[in-house]
Design a protein around this motif. Sequence first.
Motif, PDB file in Angstrom:
ATOM      1  N   TRP B  67       0.797  -1.638  -0.067  1.00 40.68           N
ATOM      2  CA  TRP B  67       0.011   0.251   0.208  1.00 40.68           C
ATOM      3  C   TRP B  67       0.423   1.531  -0.278  1.00 40.68           C
ATOM      4  O   TRP B  67      -0.059   2.016  -0.705  1.00 40.68           O
ATOM      5  CB  TRP B  67      -1.292   0.318   0.689  1.00 40.68           C
ATOM      6  CG  TRP B  67      -1.883  -1.259   1.283  1.00 40.68           C
ATOM      7  CD1 TRP B  67      -1.827  -2.593   1.702  1.00 40.68           C
ATOM      8  CD2 TRP B  67      -2.794  -1.467   0.262  1.00 40.68           C
ATOM      9  NE1 TRP B  67      -3.067  -2.794   1.629  1.00 40.68           N
ATOM     10  CE2 TRP B  67      -3.623  -2.382   0.774  1.00 40.68           C
ATOM     11  CE3 TRP B  67      -3.788  -0.313  -0.371  1.00 40.68           C
ATOM     12  CZ2 TRP B  67      -5.019  -3.103   0.350  1.00 40.68           C
ATOM     13  CZ3 TRP B  67      -4.950  -1.154  -1.110  1.00 40.68           C
ATOM     14  CH2 TRP B  67      -5.506  -2.632  -1.008  1.00 40.68           C
ATOM     15  N   TYR B  68       1.976   0.989   0.638  1.00 46.12           N
ATOM     16  CA  TYR B  68       2.999   2.366   0.787  1.00 46.12           C
ATOM     17  C   TYR B  68       3.542   2.185  -0.898  1.00 46.12           C
ATOM     18  O   TYR B  68       4.583   3.535  -0.881  1.00 46.12           O
ATOM     19  CB  TYR B  68       3.966   2.101   2.029  1.00 46.12           C
ATOM     20  CG  TYR B  68       3.304   3.677   2.771  1.00 46.12           C
ATOM     21  CD1 TYR B  68       1.978   2.739   3.558  1.00 46.12           C
ATOM     22  CD2 TYR B  68       3.824   4.186   3.240  1.00 46.12           C
ATOM     23  CE1 TYR B  68       1.565   3.301   4.391  1.00 46.12           C
ATOM     24  CE2 TYR B  68       3.594   4.799   4.752  1.00 46.12           C
ATOM     25  CZ  TYR B  68       1.939   4.067   5.131  1.00 46.12           C
ATOM     26  OH  TYR B  68       1.462   5.158   6.059  1.00 46.12           O
ATOM     27  N   CYS B  69       3.546   1.402  -1.892  1.00 46.97           N
ATOM     28  CA  CYS B  69       4.298   0.918  -2.913  1.00 46.97           C
ATOM     29  C   CYS B  69       4.079   1.991  -3.799  1.00 46.97           C
ATOM     30  O   CYS B  69       2.470   2.828  -3.614  1.00 46.97           O
ATOM     31  CB  CYS B  69       4.035  -0.046  -4.568  1.00 46.97           C
ATOM     32  SG  CYS B  69       4.073   0.131  -5.755  1.00 46.97           S
ATOM     33  N   ASP B  87       4.192  -5.533 -10.671  1.00 49.13           N
ATOM     34  CA  ASP B  87       3.186  -5.577 -10.426  1.00 49.13           C
ATOM     35  C   ASP B  87       3.507  -6.726  -9.426  1.00 49.13           C
ATOM     36  O   ASP B  87       1.601  -6.835  -9.219  1.00 49.13           O
ATOM     37  CB  ASP B  87       3.420  -6.189 -12.091  1.00 49.13           C
ATOM     38  CG  ASP B  87       3.467  -5.783 -12.715  1.00 49.13           C
ATOM     39  OD1 ASP B  87       3.140  -4.310 -13.010  1.00 49.13           O
ATOM     40  OD2 ASP B  87       4.095  -6.029 -14.264  1.00 49.13           O
ATOM     41  N   TYR B  90       1.079  -5.201  -6.992  1.00 47.50           N
ATOM     42  CA  TYR B  90      -0.669  -4.103  -7.707  1.00 47.50           C
ATOM     43  C   TYR B  90      -1.389  -6.159  -7.026  1.00 47.50           C
ATOM     44  O   TYR B  90      -2.177  -5.913  -6.423  1.00 47.50           O
ATOM     45  CB  TYR B  90      -0.372  -4.055  -8.841  1.00 47.50           C
ATOM     46  CG  TYR B  90      -0.213  -2.781  -8.831  1.00 47.50           C
ATOM     47  CD1 TYR B  90       0.398  -1.840  -8.621  1.00 47.50           C
ATOM     48  CD2 TYR B  90       0.299  -2.664 -10.660  1.00 47.50           C
ATOM     49  CE1 TYR B  90       1.123  -0.539  -8.697  1.00 47.50           C
ATOM     50  CE2 TYR B  90       0.967  -1.400 -11.328  1.00 47.50           C
ATOM     51  CZ  TYR B  90       0.726  -1.034 -10.639  1.00 47.50           C
ATOM     52  OH  TYR B  90       1.284   0.815 -10.584  1.00 47.50           O
ATOM     53  N   LYS B  93      -1.824  -6.234  -3.466  1.00 47.01           N
ATOM     54  CA  LYS B  93      -2.993  -5.569  -3.256  1.00 47.01           C
ATOM     55  C   LYS B  93      -4.039  -6.192  -3.562  1.00 47.01           C
ATOM     56  O   LYS B  93      -5.081  -6.667  -2.042  1.00 47.01           O
ATOM     57  CB  LYS B  93      -2.875  -3.966  -3.756  1.00 47.01           C
ATOM     58  CG  LYS B  93      -2.182  -3.059  -3.121  1.00 47.01           C
ATOM     59  CD  LYS B  93      -2.816  -1.942  -4.550  1.00 47.01           C
ATOM     60  CE  LYS B  93      -1.383  -0.518  -4.015  1.00 47.01           C
ATOM     61  NZ  LYS B  93      -1.636   0.502  -4.104  1.00 47.01           N
ATOM     62  N   HIS B  94      -4.513  -6.288  -4.729  1.00 43.99           N
ATOM     63  CA  HIS B  94      -5.718  -7.159  -5.047  1.00 43.99           C
ATOM     64  C   HIS B  94      -5.544  -8.947  -4.008  1.00 43.99           C
ATOM     65  O   HIS B  94      -6.989  -8.570  -3.600  1.00 43.99           O
ATOM     66  CB  HIS B  94      -5.266  -8.204  -6.700  1.00 43.99           C
ATOM     67  CG  HIS B  94      -6.525  -8.592  -6.973  1.00 43.99           C
ATOM     68  ND1 HIS B  94      -7.982  -7.830  -7.782  1.00 43.99           N
ATOM     69  CD2 HIS B  94      -6.717  -9.918  -7.479  1.00 43.99           C
ATOM     70  CE1 HIS B  94      -8.629  -8.645  -7.869  1.00 43.99           C
ATOM     71  NE2 HIS B  94      -7.798  -9.566  -7.464  1.00 43.99           N
ATOM     72  N   ILE B  97      -6.607  -7.703  -0.757  1.00 46.80           N
ATOM     73  CA  ILE B  97      -8.204  -7.380  -0.993  1.00 46.80           C
ATOM     74  C   ILE B  97      -9.134  -8.394  -0.880  1.00 46.80           C
ATOM     75  O   ILE B  97     -10.788  -8.149   0.587  1.00 46.80           O
ATOM     76  CB  ILE B  97      -8.950  -6.381  -1.797  1.00 46.80           C
ATOM     77  CG1 ILE B  97      -8.224  -4.951  -1.646  1.00 46.80           C
ATOM     78  CG2 ILE B  97     -10.545  -6.292  -1.869  1.00 46.80           C
ATOM     79  CD1 ILE B  97      -8.014  -4.429  -3.038  1.00 46.80           C
ATOM     80  N   ASP B 105      -5.083   2.320   5.849  1.00 49.38           N
ATOM     81  CA  ASP B 105      -6.717   2.957   5.091  1.00 49.38           C
ATOM     82  C   ASP B 105      -6.623   3.113   3.311  1.00 49.38           C
ATOM     83  O   ASP B 105      -7.004   4.117   2.745  1.00 49.38           O
ATOM     84  CB  ASP B 105      -7.316   3.728   5.421  1.00 49.38           C
ATOM     85  CG  ASP B 105      -6.430   5.470   5.855  1.00 49.38           C
ATOM     86  OD1 ASP B 105      -6.741   6.018   6.797  1.00 49.38           O
ATOM     87  OD2 ASP B 105      -5.244   5.405   5.464  1.00 49.38           O
ATOM     88  N   ALA B 106      -5.072   2.934   2.832  1.00 46.48           N
ATOM     89  CA  ALA B 106      -4.744   3.455   1.445  1.00 46.48           C
ATOM     90  C   ALA B 106      -5.804   2.151   0.511  1.00 46.48           C
ATOM     91  O   ALA B 106      -5.916   3.009  -0.961  1.00 46.48           O
ATOM     92  CB  ALA B 106      -3.565   1.923   1.518  1.00 46.48           C
ATOM     93  N   PHE B 109      -8.573   5.003  -0.401  1.00 44.78           N
ATOM     94  CA  PHE B 109      -8.643   6.309  -0.925  1.00 44.78           C
ATOM     95  C   PHE B 109      -8.534   5.437  -2.428  1.00 44.78           C
ATOM     96  O   PHE B 109      -8.994   6.149  -3.420  1.00 44.78           O
ATOM     97  CB  PHE B 109      -6.708   6.747  -1.431  1.00 44.78           C
ATOM     98  CG  PHE B 109      -6.089   7.396  -2.730  1.00 44.78           C
ATOM     99  CD1 PHE B 109      -6.731   8.850  -1.527  1.00 44.78           C
ATOM    100  CD2 PHE B 109      -6.107   6.808  -2.418  1.00 44.78           C
ATOM    101  CE1 PHE B 109      -5.695   9.861  -2.109  1.00 44.78           C
ATOM    102  CE2 PHE B 109      -4.982   8.169  -3.515  1.00 44.78           C
ATOM    103  CZ  PHE B 109      -5.419   9.813  -3.009  1.00 44.78           C
ATOM    104  N   SER B 110      -7.816   4.404  -2.975  1.00 38.96           N
ATOM    105  CA  SER B 110      -8.083   3.896  -3.549  1.00 38.96           C
ATOM    106  C   SER B 110      -9.188   3.643  -4.459  1.00 38.96           C
ATOM    107  O   SER B 110      -9.908   3.718  -5.176  1.00 38.96           O
ATOM    108  CB  SER B 110      -7.296   2.263  -4.338  1.00 38.96           C
ATOM    109  OG  SER B 110      -6.143   2.343  -4.116  1.00 38.96           O
ATOM    110  N   ILE B 114     -11.305   5.225  -7.836  1.00 39.32           N
ATOM    111  CA  ILE B 114     -12.129   4.667  -8.557  1.00 39.32           C
ATOM    112  C   ILE B 114     -13.254   4.348  -8.815  1.00 39.32           C
ATOM    113  O   ILE B 114     -14.451   5.478  -9.559  1.00 39.32           O
ATOM    114  CB  ILE B 114     -11.859   2.708  -8.053  1.00 39.32           C
ATOM    115  CG1 ILE B 114     -10.824   2.098  -8.580  1.00 39.32           C
ATOM    116  CG2 ILE B 114     -12.930   1.730  -9.193  1.00 39.32           C
ATOM    117  CD1 ILE B 114      -9.674   1.080  -7.968  1.00 39.32           C
ATOM    118  N   LYS B 178     -15.912  -6.343 -15.023  1.00 41.56           N
ATOM    119  CA  LYS B 178     -15.023  -6.591 -14.465  1.00 41.56           C
ATOM    120  C   LYS B 178     -16.482  -7.928 -14.316  1.00 41.56           C
ATOM    121  O   LYS B 178     -15.828  -9.068 -13.065  1.00 41.56           O
ATOM    122  CB  LYS B 178     -16.324  -5.447 -13.628  1.00 41.56           C
ATOM    123  CG  LYS B 178     -15.342  -4.339 -12.923  1.00 41.56           C
ATOM    124  CD  LYS B 178     -16.653  -3.990 -11.908  1.00 41.56           C
ATOM    125  CE  LYS B 178     -16.127  -2.256 -11.474  1.00 41.56           C
ATOM    126  NZ  LYS B 178     -17.238  -1.237 -11.253  1.00 41.56           N
ATOM    127  N   GLY B 181     -13.385 -10.291 -15.222  1.00 48.55           N
ATOM    128  CA  GLY B 181     -12.412 -10.537 -14.337  1.00 48.55           C
ATOM    129  C   GLY B 181     -12.608 -11.127 -13.007  1.00 48.55           C
ATOM    130  O   GLY B 181     -11.816 -12.163 -12.362  1.00 48.55           O
TER     131      GLY B 181
END
Lengths: 318, 182
Positions: B67-69, B87, B90, B93-94, B97, B105-106, B109-110, B114, B178, B181
């Motif tokens: 999240w800090y990347c 990557d 990323y 993160k996925h 979640i 709380d990053a 923010f995303s 979105i 979506k 995916g």
Amino acid sequence: MKYAWYPGCSAEGNSFAYDETSRMIAEALGIEFQEIDDWNCCGATEYFSVNQLPAYALVARNLALINAEETPQVIAPCSACYINLKKTDEKMAKYEQLNTEVNVALAAGNLSYEPGAVKSRHFLDVVCNDVGYEAVKEKMTQSLAGLTLVPYYGCYMGRPEDNFDHPERPQTMDTLLKTLGADVPDYSLKTICCGGHMTQLSAEASLRILRHLLEGANQLNADAMVVGCPMCQLNLDAYQKDVNSAYKTNYQIPIVYFSQVMGLAFGMDPETLMFERGIVSSKAMLEKWLTAEPASKKRRRREKRDKNALPMPKQLES
Amino acid sequence: MTLEPNSVYEKIITELPDGEKLKSCLQCGNCTGSCPSATDMDYAPRGLFALIAAGQDEKVLRANTFWYCVSCYQCTVRCPQEIPITDIMYHLKHQAIEKGLYTTDAKDFSGTFIGMVEHFGRSFELGLAAGFHLLHHPLESVKMAPMALGMMSRGRLKLLPKRIKNMGQLRAILDKAKEIGA
């Protein structure tokens, strides 16, 4: 030269000055733009990091809206927009499954995109490599001599791969600013990240990164830092005051776009170049430049040395 | 070593293009040395990769590292084994979640960002900052006021975003993406 133009969301607010002056510079250099009709956001770093396929589809809609026959290249002035357009096109070309899936999504909106049809370019790349430094020189009416301009590239002009400049030692903007006559010191932090959206997540982390960059430029006696990305500009400019109060420093370094300083060298009225949009005032820089005229004349005279003069003594080889 | 099915390690290797390069990590630390946010991370990238290899999945997914990347790709271009580190961040993160394991709380923010793009087709700074901070740090948002005023007086902050004309088309595309995916 005609290109598609992808302004990016920043152009409508934060980086209005960049968009406006880029259009002025383009007109002066004979670069013709066709803005993509009804373009949408590129998703910045957020969308890609959380949900990959919709992120690719989001960017691909912009590529699909371009008439590739008329304008086979698209210019993005923002580095993040540039990298997202480029990445989407390249990954679709490389991974067949991704290409199929993105096109199925696009079809839901009656669109399609064939990877490779539109090449993504950064505006700085087009100015330096398509138009070229010689043509820029021809358009110059005034030298920027007397100004110390520190070029700052940030992340995406050279990273992650096959971009228009070197990932660690980019030279495009250095050469451009030297062409304009400015003093351009070798700024070793020129590709270190500005922190991006970190300002919204951790003030501590982002101010530390920004202080590092500002201190480096300050040590080189920068009259201004020159950027080609709205995110870099926003962070270094709008948070400079916060850096000063957090670290008891007193940096007053204006953060300007390369298109703005090009405008100065092209003889455009400084008032039309929107320097006043910066949070950190550019007044001192402009005044220094206006009073630096004699120095620039001196410099030119030194360059035109008499060809018939005696050669300088050569150093003895030991 | 054998890969635990469904582990963080296995998912990176099987789901991410070039993810299998993670197997060749030398633990050299070039990534950590290049990372502008390393000092603020629970585990810097090299340490995180060691944890992934050791199968410490919960520690990995609860870390603030990815999240800090800041997506600067400095680690990626310097990695001698050409591991697609950004990557992988990323992808983590996925995964975090997906498993509901995140402590920063990053993600919100995303999410705010979105949501705005999916609603207007474009992003605008004030909506982003205000939406995120008012919801998550109402007291902090007061501190932002002087900067916001400075930006607004220079015509750099809009109160309202511009909605794209063909929002219906964009929504249809995103919904379809979506659906595939998922």
